[in-house]
Scaffold this motif. Structure first.
Motif, PDB file in Angstrom:
ATOM      1  N   ALA A 212       4.831 -31.501  11.943  1.00  0.00           N
ATOM      2  CA  ALA A 212       4.853 -30.536  13.036  1.00  0.00           C
ATOM      3  C   ALA A 212       5.266 -29.154  12.547  1.00  0.00           C
ATOM      4  O   ALA A 212       4.968 -28.139  13.183  1.00  0.00           O
ATOM      5  N   LYS A 213       5.947 -29.112  11.402  1.00  0.00           N
ATOM      6  CA  LYS A 213       6.407 -27.835  10.841  1.00  0.00           C
ATOM      7  C   LYS A 213       5.533 -27.379   9.671  1.00  0.00           C
ATOM      8  O   LYS A 213       5.870 -26.419   8.990  1.00  0.00           O
ATOM      9  N   GLU A 214       4.415 -28.082   9.449  1.00  0.00           N
ATOM     10  CA  GLU A 214       3.582 -27.767   8.294  1.00  0.00           C
ATOM     11  C   GLU A 214       3.080 -26.329   8.338  1.00  0.00           C
ATOM     12  O   GLU A 214       3.048 -25.636   7.317  1.00  0.00           O
ATOM     13  N   GLY A 215       2.672 -25.857   9.509  1.00  0.00           N
ATOM     14  CA  GLY A 215       2.178 -24.488   9.623  1.00  0.00           C
ATOM     15  C   GLY A 215       3.210 -23.472   9.195  1.00  0.00           C
ATOM     16  O   GLY A 215       2.888 -22.488   8.506  1.00  0.00           O
ATOM     17  N   ASP A 216       4.469 -23.689   9.590  1.00  0.00           N
ATOM     18  CA  ASP A 216       5.540 -22.773   9.197  1.00  0.00           C
ATOM     19  C   ASP A 216       5.735 -22.785   7.682  1.00  0.00           C
ATOM     20  O   ASP A 216       5.957 -21.731   7.073  1.00  0.00           O
ATOM     21  N   MET A 217       5.656 -23.976   7.083  1.00  0.00           N
ATOM     22  CA  MET A 217       5.832 -24.077   5.635  1.00  0.00           C
ATOM     23  C   MET A 217       4.709 -23.352   4.898  1.00  0.00           C
ATOM     24  O   MET A 217       4.944 -22.679   3.890  1.00  0.00           O
ATOM     25  N   LEU A 218       3.482 -23.497   5.391  1.00  0.00           N
ATOM     26  CA  LEU A 218       2.346 -22.845   4.741  1.00  0.00           C
ATOM     27  C   LEU A 218       2.468 -21.322   4.812  1.00  0.00           C
ATOM     28  O   LEU A 218       2.195 -20.618   3.833  1.00  0.00           O
ATOM     29  N   LYS A 219       2.898 -20.806   5.967  1.00  0.00           N
ATOM     30  CA  LYS A 219       3.079 -19.360   6.107  1.00  0.00           C
ATOM     31  C   LYS A 219       4.201 -18.866   5.188  1.00  0.00           C
ATOM     32  O   LYS A 219       4.087 -17.809   4.569  1.00  0.00           O
ATOM     33  N   TRP A 220       5.270 -19.629   5.121  1.00  0.00           N
ATOM     34  CA  TRP A 220       6.406 -19.268   4.262  1.00  0.00           C
ATOM     35  C   TRP A 220       5.948 -19.207   2.806  1.00  0.00           C
ATOM     36  O   TRP A 220       6.279 -18.266   2.070  1.00  0.00           O
ATOM     37  N   GLY A 221       5.177 -20.203   2.374  1.00  0.00           N
ATOM     38  CA  GLY A 221       4.711 -20.238   0.999  1.00  0.00           C
ATOM     39  C   GLY A 221       3.714 -19.141   0.684  1.00  0.00           C
ATOM     40  O   GLY A 221       3.751 -18.528  -0.393  1.00  0.00           O
TER      41      GLY A 221
END
Length: 537
Positions: free
Chosen positions: A237-246
């Motif tokens: 559910a937090k994958e999108g946030d991780m991708l943006k952070w990276g």
């Protein structure tokens, strides 16, 4: 050599002792700080100053007013009023301020002003660990500002470099600070997500290592803590946030800016880098438009250049100096006329030069993945990518990669295909690719593909591997998988064969296989399955 100059043996001993002292103190951090005591730091700096008379320890104001602990080396025979090329070296993740003193001293003796500084959030530098975020880039520019104002640095001849974290910060800064004319990014990353989340699979040991080292030697920001927690917990559910952070922390995101600024960029990495696999560097290199160089060597993360930090002979740092000499000092040393892609074979230890990455292989050998094989997903077959650092170090120094007995791999847990026995040596160079059709009994799953060099007794030596993960698939419905294995340079001897193995469990990665699930690999007539192995004839 003048008595006031440190010998190589003295330099090695001094740096080793200082690193050991400061690292040991990190095990007992003060409240909200992993920094050693001021008394210990002062004693270490005093000892280093005695051995390196040209070093000065300074405080530099970074972004937001935090203090960055730094050391400055200047040419010992500096002429008043003369300007010298500047090299800025941000420290690696978790490393103390003194990381680069030996190489900085060598560069200063060659006519450079060199400023090494502890990246924010680590050791005695202020702030929190931002993982090469905007504050880190702003810090690098502040360090350049300080050097131009307080040293004999030439504003028209600014370079940056570093190992690992320092490499990433240097590349990112070249996108935002036009003063940076040359970069040497050693064991760094171009795409942070593709490095530790390749194949949509969490690199468990790598992330845990980074998180642990950060907590031990610095002050992780709340954002970093949250990202690591969600990453290791496989919170989709937090994958999108991780991708943006990276993406925000990936030089490839700012490729257009890097190309527009035109810095001369040298990239160096190891074939077995556990943190930042070579593929993402190779892809980034091909997209660079300015002067560029790509070097791959045997080893793991930062091991190719590690001994050079202690002053021992090291071709990585020798090449780095030649790069700076040409693009900052204008030296006609031929580095611009050499083949820009330099690969050191894992098998022979010899360098090979190529005009581009795409020109490395001259052809490919296909291994057909015929028939249908089904495996259970809750068992480790014994095939695996090894252990972070240890396995690739053994390969680097003793040519002992991870091994497995291919005939003894349980076929209930591993799908296995083998090539014919080769009558001549196969010089594997570049990136092997897998294409297959997968059918899963569950909607999510993970597979790990391995390529082995198999000798007459059936013992396989790992040539390459890579993981892949899928989600939201309809159970029982086949789907295609295309996977790039990690790039390599390896020679398969005559009389050996190659084996392709796919299983579902590897200690290096987080797997997403529900208990009791099964994976089937098939080769439809209208869409055959294969592995394409790049070779140099």
């Amino acid at each position: 050599m003048s008595p006031s100059r440190p010998t190589l043996r003295t330099a090695v001993g001094t740096v080793s002792a200082a690193v050991l002292a400061t690292s040991t103190l990190a095990g007992a951090p003060a409240a909200n700080s992993a920094a050693p005591s001021p008394t210990t730091v002062a004693a270490t700096q005093q000892h280093l100053a005695a051995k390196f008379p040209d070093v000065k320890f300074v405080d530099i104001e970074g972004d937001g007013g935090i203090i960055l602990k730094a050391n400055v080396f200047t040419p010992g025979d500096a002429v008043p009023g003369r300007r010298y090329p500047l090299i800025v070296l941000p420290t690696s993740w978790g490393m103390p301020q003194i990381e680069y003193v030996v190489q900085a001293k060598k560069l200063a003796d060659a006519g450079y002003v060199v400023v090494g500084y502890n990246s924010r959030g680590f050791w005695q530098s202020g702030g929190q660990i931002e993982t090469a975020g905007p504050p880190d880039i702003a810090d690098a520019s502040k360090v350049i500002d300080w050097a131009l104002a307080h040293t004999a640095a030439d504003p028209a001849k600014v370079g940056m470099g570093g190992v690992s974290y320092g490499a990433g910060i240097s590349l990112l800064t070249s996108a935002f600070d036009k003063r940076v004319k040359a970069v040497a990014a050693l064991s760094g990353w171009a795409d942070l997500i593709d490095s530790i989340y390749s194949g949509r699979t969490q690199h468990q040991q790598a992330a845990a290592l980074l998180g642990g080292a950060g907590a031990l030697t610095g002050r992780p920001s709340p954002e970093l803590k949250t990202i690591l927690k969600d990453f290791l917990a496989s919170d989709l559910a937090k994958e999108g946030d991780m991708l943006k952070w990276g993406a925000k922390r990936s030089p490839v995101t700012y490729l257009d800016r890097i190309n527009a600024n035109g810095a001369a960029i040298m990239l160096g990495n190891a074939w077995g880098d556990s943190l930042f696999p070579p593929n993402q560097y190779a892809d980034f290199y091909e997209k660079l438009k300015g002067p560029k160089r790509l070097e791959f060597r045997p080893g793991d993360h930062a091991t190719a250049e590690g001994l050079g930090l202690l002053g021992l002979p090291n071709d990585t740092w020798d090449h780095t100096k030649r790069w700076f000499d040409h693009y900052l000092k204008g030296a006609d040393n031929g580095v611009d006329r050499e083949a820009p892609v330099q690969l050191k074979s894992r098998s022979t230890g010899a360098y090979e030069g190529y005009k581009s990455w795409k020109d490395v292989p001259s052809g490919n050998r296909k291994i057909a993945l015929n028939g249908t094989q089904q495996i259970r997903t809750d068992r480790d077959s014994g095939a695996n990518g090894g252990t972070v650092f240890l396995s690739s170090l053994l390969d680097q120094f003793f040519r002992l990669p991870p091994m497995a007995s291919i005939p003894l791999l349980p076929r209930s847990a591993a799908a296995v295909w083998q090539s014919e026995r080769y009558t001549s040596a196969q010089h594997v160079r570049g990136t092997a690719k897998l294409h297959t059709t997968v059918t899963s009994t569950a909607g999510s799953g993970t597979g790990i593909a391995y390529l082995y060099d198999v000798g007459p007794l059936g013992v396989g030596k790992l040539v390459s591997h890579a993981p892949f993960t899928f989600h939201d698939k309809a159970p029982g419905q086949p789907f295609g998988v295309d996977l790039e294995l990690f790039s390599t340079a390896y020679d398969v001897p005559a009389g050996h064969r190659l084996a392709v193995v796919v299983d579902s469990v590897d200690p290096l990665y987080i797997e997403h296989n529900p208990t009791g699930a099964k994976l089937a690999f098939s080769s439809p007539a209208d869409d055959p399955s294969w592995v394409s192995v790049p070779v140099r004839d």
